[in-house]
Motif scaffolding. Structure first.
Motif, mmCIF file in Angstrom:
data_model
loop_
_atom_site.group_PDB
_atom_site.id
_atom_site.type_symbol
_atom_site.label_atom_id
_atom_site.label_comp_id
_atom_site.label_asym_id
_atom_site.label_seq_id
_atom_site.Cartn_x
_atom_site.Cartn_y
_atom_site.Cartn_z
ATOM 1 N N ALA A 96 0.827 -1.208 0.000
ATOM 2 C CA ALA A 96 0.000 0.000 0.000
ATOM 3 C C ALA A 96 0.861 1.258 0.000
ATOM 4 C CB ALA A 96 -0.926 -0.001 1.211
ATOM 5 N N VAL A 97 1.940 1.242 0.789
ATOM 6 C CA VAL A 97 2.840 2.405 0.836
ATOM 7 C C VAL A 97 3.484 2.643 -0.529
ATOM 8 C CG1 VAL A 97 4.967 3.303 1.835
ATOM 9 C CG2 VAL A 97 3.293 2.160 3.305
ATOM 10 N N ILE A 98 3.946 1.564 -1.160
ATOM 11 C CA ILE A 98 4.583 1.691 -2.484
ATOM 12 C C ILE A 98 3.596 2.210 -3.519
ATOM 13 C CG2 ILE A 98 5.649 0.384 -4.363
ATOM 14 C CD1 ILE A 98 6.770 -1.498 -2.169
ATOM 15 N N VAL A 99 2.381 1.638 -3.534
ATOM 16 C CA VAL A 99 1.357 2.064 -4.489
ATOM 17 C C VAL A 99 0.978 3.521 -4.276
ATOM 18 C CG1 VAL A 99 -1.074 1.758 -5.120
ATOM 19 C CG2 VAL A 99 0.405 -0.240 -4.881
ATOM 20 N N LEU A 100 0.844 3.920 -3.006
ATOM 21 C CA LEU A 100 0.480 5.302 -2.691
ATOM 22 C C LEU A 100 1.522 6.280 -3.225
ATOM 23 C CD1 LEU A 100 -1.227 7.434 -1.239
ATOM 24 C CD2 LEU A 100 0.020 6.886 0.867
ATOM 25 N N ILE A 101 2.789 5.977 -3.010
ATOM 26 C CA ILE A 101 3.864 6.869 -3.472
ATOM 27 C C ILE A 101 3.864 6.973 -4.997
ATOM 28 C CG2 ILE A 101 6.368 7.144 -3.623
ATOM 29 C CD1 ILE A 101 6.518 5.837 -0.811
ATOM 30 N N LEU A 102 3.753 5.837 -5.671
ATOM 31 C CA LEU A 102 3.795 5.832 -7.133
ATOM 32 C C LEU A 102 2.602 6.578 -7.731
ATOM 33 C CD1 LEU A 102 4.951 2.153 -7.824
ATOM 34 C CD2 LEU A 102 6.294 4.251 -8.100
ATOM 35 N N LEU A 103 1.410 6.331 -7.191
ATOM 36 C CA LEU A 103 0.217 6.959 -7.757
ATOM 37 C C LEU A 103 0.136 8.439 -7.422
ATOM 38 C CD1 LEU A 103 -2.537 4.233 -7.284
ATOM 39 C CD2 LEU A 103 -1.402 4.930 -9.382
#
Length: 441
Positions: A96-103
Motif C-alpha cells: 500500500a505504501v509503495i502504491v500510494l507513493i507511485l500513484l
C-alpha cells in the motif's frame, strides 16, 4: 463436514449482507454526487474504477490468504492460521505504501492519458488525489475479511460493514455539501469520507481479533514479523489471482473509457448502471466467496468427492436468489435508476441498457461460481488462464461494438454476455476432467 443448504446460507448470507452494506456506501456516494451533475457522476465512475482496479491486486492477494486459511481450518490445523494472517497484513501494508507513493506522483499523467473530457479529468483527479490514501487501510482490510471467510465465521463481516456504512454516510453528507462547519468539498468530500470510513473499519477488525477471537486457537499469540516460507505459500497462490483480478477490473475500466468516447451522458448512465447491476452481482459474489472457502475446507478435510455436489447446491441457490431479485428490479426500472439521479434524460436513457444488464445474470451465475471453485481447489493459475481467455473475447467484442460500430448503449451493455458464456464453458470442461483434486498447499 457436510454442507447443507442451511450451512451454505450461514456462510453466504453474512458475506452478502456485508457486500450489500458496502454497496450502499457506493450508492450513497453516487446518490450524493448525482445531485451535483453528470460530470461528477462520470468522474467518480472513472476514478472509482481506477481505484478499484489497483485495489484488486490486494483482493487477489487476499484470496491466496483465504485459500490457505480455509485449508488449515479444514485440516483442523488452526494454530498455523495466525501466522498466515500476520504475513498477509504486513505484505499488503508494504504494498500500500509503495502504491500510494507511485500513484501520488503519477496519477495526473495516467488520468490525462485516459480521459478525453477536460471537465471529467479535473473532477477525477480531484477525487483520486484524496482517495488513494485509502489503500493504507483497504489493503489490510482484505486480509481480515479473508481470515473470517476462511474459518467460515462470517457474521462479523456484516457488523464491520454496518459500522463502515454509517461513518461513510455521515461524512459524505458533511463533506460533500459542507455541513456542520465543514467547507463544501464536492467530489473530494466523497473521497475523504471513504478514506476515513476504511481507516475506522480496519481499526474495528484489529480490536475484534484482539478481544473477541480465540487468540491461542488460531495462533495469534505467536507473532511472526516475516516468514519467507509463509509469504512464498501465499504468493504462489495469490500472484495468479492478483493478475486475474487486476486484468478483470482493467477490462471494465477500458469498457468505461470506450463508453466515454460516446459522450458524457453515456458515461454517466453507465456509472448508474454499474451501481444498479452491482446489487444482484453482490448475491453472486457472496455465494462465490462461499464456494471458494467451502471447496478449500472440503479438500483440507479430505472430502474431495463432495466438491462438485456442493458446487451444484451453491449454483442452484444463487440462481434462485438472483432470479427473484432481477425480476423485482425489472418491474421497477425508473424507481431503481431514480435512486442514483433525478435528471429525467439520464433516467430515460438508462432504461433499455438497464434491462440488458439484468439479463446478463442468466449467463453470469454458473461461470463465476465455477471459477471460484477452481480457485478454491488451489489451482489459481489455471483459473487465471480461463478468465484471461474469456476477457480477451470480451475486449474484442467491446472494441467492435463500442469503438468500431459506436452502437446504441443497450447493445454496448450486451458485450459481457460473451465473457460469461466463454467462462462457463472453460470452467465446466475443466472441473469435469477431475484432475484438480491433488493440489497441495
Amino acid at each position: 463436514m457436510e454442507y447443507t443448504n442451511k450451512k451454505i446460507l450461514d456462510i453466504s448470507l453474512p458475506i452478502l449482507f456485508a457486500l450489500i452494506i458496502q454497496q450502499l456506501i457506493g450508492l450513497t456516494d453516487t446518490a450524493f454526487l448525482g445531485r451535483l451533475g453528470a460530470v461528477e457522476l462520470g468522474a467518480s465512475a472513472l476514478a472509482g474504477v481506477f481505484y478499484i482496479m489497483i485495489f484488486m491486486l490486494a483482493q487477489g492477494f487476499g484470496v491466496g490468504v483465504q485459500i490457505i486459511v480455509a485449508r488449515r481450518n479444514g485440516e483442523t490445523n488452526t494454530q498455523k492460521i495466525g501466522r498466515v494472517v500476520y504475513q498477509g497484513v504486513f505484505c499488503l501494508l508494504a504494498a500500500a505504501v509503495i502504491v500510494l507513493i507511485l500513484l501520488y506522483a503519477n496519477a495526473q499523467y495516467l488520468l490525462k492519458m485516459m480521459i478525453s473530457s477536460d471537465d471529467v479529468y479535473e473532477k477525477s483527479l480531484e477525487y483520486f488525489d484524496i482517495r488513494i490514501f485509502g489503500f493504507l487501510f483497504a489493503f489490510p482490510l482484505v486480509v481480515f475479511r479473508a481470515f473470517f471467510i476462511g474459518i467460515t465465521k462470517t457474521k462479523i463481516l456484516t457488523w464491520n460493514a454496518i459500522f463502515m456504512l454509517l461513518i461513510n454516510v455521515i461524512l459524505d453528507y458533511i463533506f460533500i455539501f459542507g455541513k456542520l462547519g465543514s467547507p463544501v468539498m464536492g467530489i473530494a468530500g466523497a473521497a475523504l469520507a471513504s478514506v476515513i470510513a476504511e481507516a475506522l473499519a480496519a481499526i474495528f477488525f484489529v480490536w475484534y481479533i484482539r478481544y473477541k477471537v480465540e487468540i491461542q486457537k488460531y495462533g495469534f499469540d505467536k507473532f511472526v514479523l516475516f516468514s519467507k516460507k509463509i509469504v512464498g505459500q501465499i504468493w504462489s497462490l495469490s500472484v495468479w489471482t492478483m493478475l486475474q483480478y487486476f486484468v478483470s477490473m482493467a477490462t471494465w475500466f477500458l469498457f468505461l473509457l470506450a463508453i466515454e468516447k460516446l459522450g458524457e451522458n453515456e458515461l454517466a448512465i453507465s456509472n448508474i448502471l454499474r451501481s444498479v447491476s452491482s446489487i444482484p452481482y453482490m448475491v453472486v459474489a457472496a455465494f462465490s466467496a462461499a464456494a471458494n472457502t467451502i471447496t478449500s475446507n472440503l479438500i483440507g478435510a479430505a472430502k474431495n468427492e463432495q466438491v462438485l455436489h456442493t458446487s451444484k447446491q451453491i449454483m442452484k441457490m444463487t440462481y434462485f436468489s438472483v432470479g427473484v431479485l432481477a425480476i423485482i428490479m425489472a418491474l421497477f426500472p425508473k424507481l431503481m435508476i431514480g435512486i442514483y439521479t433525478n435528471e429525467e434524460h439520464l433516467i430515460i436513457g438508462s432504461i433499455w441498457p438497464y434491462y440488458a444488464a439484468l439479463i446478463s445474470f442468466a449467463t453470469m451465475v454458473p461461470g463465476l461460481i465455477l471459477l471460484s471453485v477452481v480457485s478454491g481447489t488451489g489451482q489459481t493459475q489455471k483459473a487465471m488462464y480461463m478468465e484471461f481467455v474469456a476477457l480477451l473475447v470480451y475486449m474484442l467484442n467491446v472494441w467492435y461494438v463500442v469503438l468500431y460500430l459506436k452502437a446504441d448503449l443497450f447493445v454496448c451493455w450486451t458485450t459481457d454476455y460473451s465473457y460469461n458464456i466463454v467462462l462457463l464453458l472453460l470452467t465446466y470442461i475443466y472441473l469435469k476432467r477431475n484432475n484438480w483434486c491433488c493440489k497441495i498447499i
